[in-house]
Scaffold this active site. Structure first.
Site, PDB file in Angstrom:
ATOM      1  N   TRP A  17      -4.381  -8.211  -4.789  1.00 35.27           N
ATOM      2  CA  TRP A  17      -4.247  -9.321  -3.852  1.00 35.27           C
ATOM      3  C   TRP A  17      -4.599 -10.663  -4.472  1.00 35.27           C
ATOM      4  O   TRP A  17      -4.238 -11.715  -3.935  1.00 35.27           O
ATOM      5  CB  TRP A  17      -5.107  -9.064  -2.617  1.00 35.27           C
ATOM      6  CG  TRP A  17      -4.522  -8.035  -1.716  1.00 35.27           C
ATOM      7  CD1 TRP A  17      -5.027  -6.802  -1.442  1.00 35.27           C
ATOM      8  CD2 TRP A  17      -3.289  -8.125  -0.983  1.00 35.27           C
ATOM      9  NE1 TRP A  17      -4.187  -6.121  -0.585  1.00 35.27           N
ATOM     10  CE2 TRP A  17      -3.116  -6.916  -0.294  1.00 35.27           C
ATOM     11  CE3 TRP A  17      -2.314  -9.104  -0.868  1.00 35.27           C
ATOM     12  CZ2 TRP A  17      -2.022  -6.656   0.522  1.00 35.27           C
ATOM     13  CZ3 TRP A  17      -1.213  -8.866  -0.058  1.00 35.27           C
ATOM     14  CH2 TRP A  17      -1.071  -7.659   0.630  1.00 35.27           C
TER      15      TRP A  17
ATOM     16  N   ASP B  23       0.788  -1.239   0.000  1.00 32.81           N
ATOM     17  CA  ASP B  23       0.000   0.000   0.000  1.00 32.81           C
ATOM     18  C   ASP B  23       0.817   1.285   0.000  1.00 32.81           C
ATOM     19  O   ASP B  23       1.660   1.498   0.888  1.00 32.81           O
ATOM     20  CB  ASP B  23      -0.879   0.057   1.246  1.00 32.81           C
ATOM     21  CG  ASP B  23      -1.899  -1.044   1.301  1.00 32.81           C
ATOM     22  OD1 ASP B  23      -1.740  -2.030   0.577  1.00 32.81           O
ATOM     23  OD2 ASP B  23      -2.849  -0.919   2.088  1.00 32.81           O
TER      24      ASP B  23
END
Length: 528
Positions: free
Chosen positions: A333, A69
């Site tokens: 992901w 992130d």
């Protein structure tokens, strides 16, 4: 969002064997379609040892190991401080798995200087540090001194209950110290309770936090960044677990002000993107009221996740109220560890180019965000190839090769089914990435090169397009493992992770069902 727990990178051989052609297929002239399908990547043609670097030439990449992130960059002492989740133990895993915050600084948001780990992990019983946000406490509301940099971040110690913890810096955001080991916002007994995004509400003299809570963004108030009170929330189901919330105010060219609430969300199950969803609307400091119930999407590709927006400031630090910047993680992901970069280059983590985001009014009176690559790229152009106007009926192989560049063109036509570009084309034409328009949509298709998606389901991304206009402007950024396409004014963008063989360097133009002119076709290369 959560940190990574030391998942090892998949081998390059396994990646290539797993890669498959997407169901949508490449949009080629009819005479070429069957030959291209027969030439899709296979173990026999691509499962060789590393033959070149996969590290991006002009996109931000982690120096080593793992990155996920982005954390919202903040302006400090004349430069942007960009923090991101970093795991120095990615390749080994074990008890030291998990993320810290690493820092890079930049003045132009293209060239970055690595500053090392700023918020360390495993220095308290709470373990590693997940996503959050940094703010400059100019008014000394937290008591660490005027100008202290405060980080609020999620940690999940002990039983895994997610809560928010405070770190502070008194050296301009270079290094941080934990403010004790107790949370400043404890978990109320829920599973998803993370990614605090903090902004200053100057009008009301308080701090506001937006927090991801499954299908809700919770809002909290604080006077000192240490004690928080829940005041309400915004709920949206049907697009997966909401993560990495964003909240800001921006002014359109017509003078209209809007608040924007954004989240990273997975809408794949509903046929929607899995990137950055956002709503325009109003915010009174406590309640966000959207203009429309359904979100818009700041990117329509597969790989622009955990994105953040941040303030645009000029060299003197003056704030531009009519624009913001944005950066996203060029991964997802679904296949985060599936990359040859770890085996070939010793890292796993690439970001999108920084974008400038503006608020625009649509013809129906609604408002949307438009994106374009950051203007700082212009200062790094090392070579320009001006191809002028090119008429194409079928396909045209250009006398150009490269693995990292930008191509821009305006395609015009009278009658046409589709048109676009074949990027990172192999010498035999069998492997390529296609980008362009077809019927009523714009698209990027990675199904005919090596991609991280082994399921074959997420190969072609699409966004709405009105073919009756008879014209489209495309600006496409190509780097060693990514494609980013900006359509017309940038209302629709597509970011896609790809792993073409380093030997695939060709570029071609194509049309389907008619003739088109590719006008003002320009290629630019960059050097950092």
């Amino acid at each position: 969002m959560r940190g990574i727990s030391g998942i090892p990178g998949i081998s390059r051989r396994s990646l290539f064997i797993a890669s498959a052609v997407g169901a949508a297929g490449a949009l080629l002239p009819a005479g070429s379609r069957s030959a291209s399908a027969a030439s899709a990547p296979s173990a026999s043609t691509t499962a060789a040892a590393c033959t070149g670097s996969y590290r991006a030439e002009y996109h931000f990449t982690v120096p080593d190991q793992w990155m996920n992130d982005p954390q919202r960059p903040v302006w400090i002492d004349g430069e942007y401080h960009y923090y991101y989740l970093y795991n120095p133990d990615y390749s080994t895993g074990g008890t030291s798995a998990g993320t810290a915050w690493r820092l890079a600084t930049s003045t132009d948001l293209v060239s970055f200087t690595d500053r090392g780990i700023a918020v360390p992990k495993d220095t308290t019983p709470n373990g590693d540090v997940w996503s959050g946000s940094a703010v400059v406490d100019t008014g000394n509301t937290a008591g660490f001194g005027a100008g202290a940099v405060i980080v609020l971040a999620t940690m999940a110690p002990g039983d895994g209950a997610q809560a928010q913890y405070l770190y502070y810096s008194t050296d301009g955001g270079r290094t941080f110290t934990n403010h004790g080991t107790a949370p400043v916002l404890a978990n109320p007994g829920v599973r998803d309770f993370r990614d605090p995004k903090v902004i200053r509400d100057e009008e009301r003299g308080r701090w506001v936090m937006a927090l991801a809570e499954n299908d809700k963004v919770g809002f909290y108030h604080s006077a000192d960044l240490k004690s928080w009170t829940y005041v309400g929330g915004f709920i949206k189901g049907g697009i997966g677990v909401l993560e990495c919330p964003d909240l800001f105010r921006i002014r359109a060219a017509d003078g209209t002000w809007k608040w924007v609430l954004g989240v990273s969300a997975n809408g794949k199950g509903s046929g929607l993107p899995s990137t950055y969803a956002y709503w325009t609307g109003s915010f009174d400091g406590t309640t966000f009221t959207p203009d429309l119930s359904d979100p818009q999407w700041l990117d329509r590709g597969w790989d622009w996740y955990a994105a953040v927006t941040f303030e645009k400031r000029n060299a003197g630090g003056t704030l531009d109220p009519a624009a913001r910047y944005a950066i996203g993680w060029l991964n997802h992901w679904d296949y985060a560890g599936t990359t040859p970069t770890m085996e070939c280059d010793g890292f796993n983590g690439t970001d999108s180019i920084v974008r400038e985001v503006t608020l625009r009014r649509a013809t129906d009176g609604t408002y949307y965000l438009a994106s374009q690559p950051v203007a700082g790229l212009d200062a790094h152009v090392s070579r320009t190839v001006d191809l002028g106007d090119l008429e194409v009926d079928g396909s045209l192989l250009l006398d150009y090769s490269g693995t990292a560049y930008e191509v821009s063109t305006e395609i015009t036509w009278d009658q046409l089914t589709g048109a676009g570009l074949q990027l990172r084309r192999s010498s035999d034409g069998g492997r390529h990435i296609d980008a362009g328009i077809y019927g009523d949509y714009a698209f990027v298709n990675r199904g005919y090169t090596v991609s991280p998606d082994s399921t074959g389901r997420w190969q072609e991304s699409r966004s709405p397009f009105d073919a009756s206009a008879g014209t489209v402007r495309l600006r496409i950024l190509i780097d060693r493992t990514s494609i980013e396409m900006f359509v017309d004014d940038g209302r629709y963008t597509h970011s896609t992770e790809v792993f073409p063989d380093p030997a695939d360097t060709g570029l071609a133009l194509f049309t389907i069902g008619g003739t088109a002119v590719f006008r003002n076709t320009v290629i630019r290369e960059f050097a950092l």
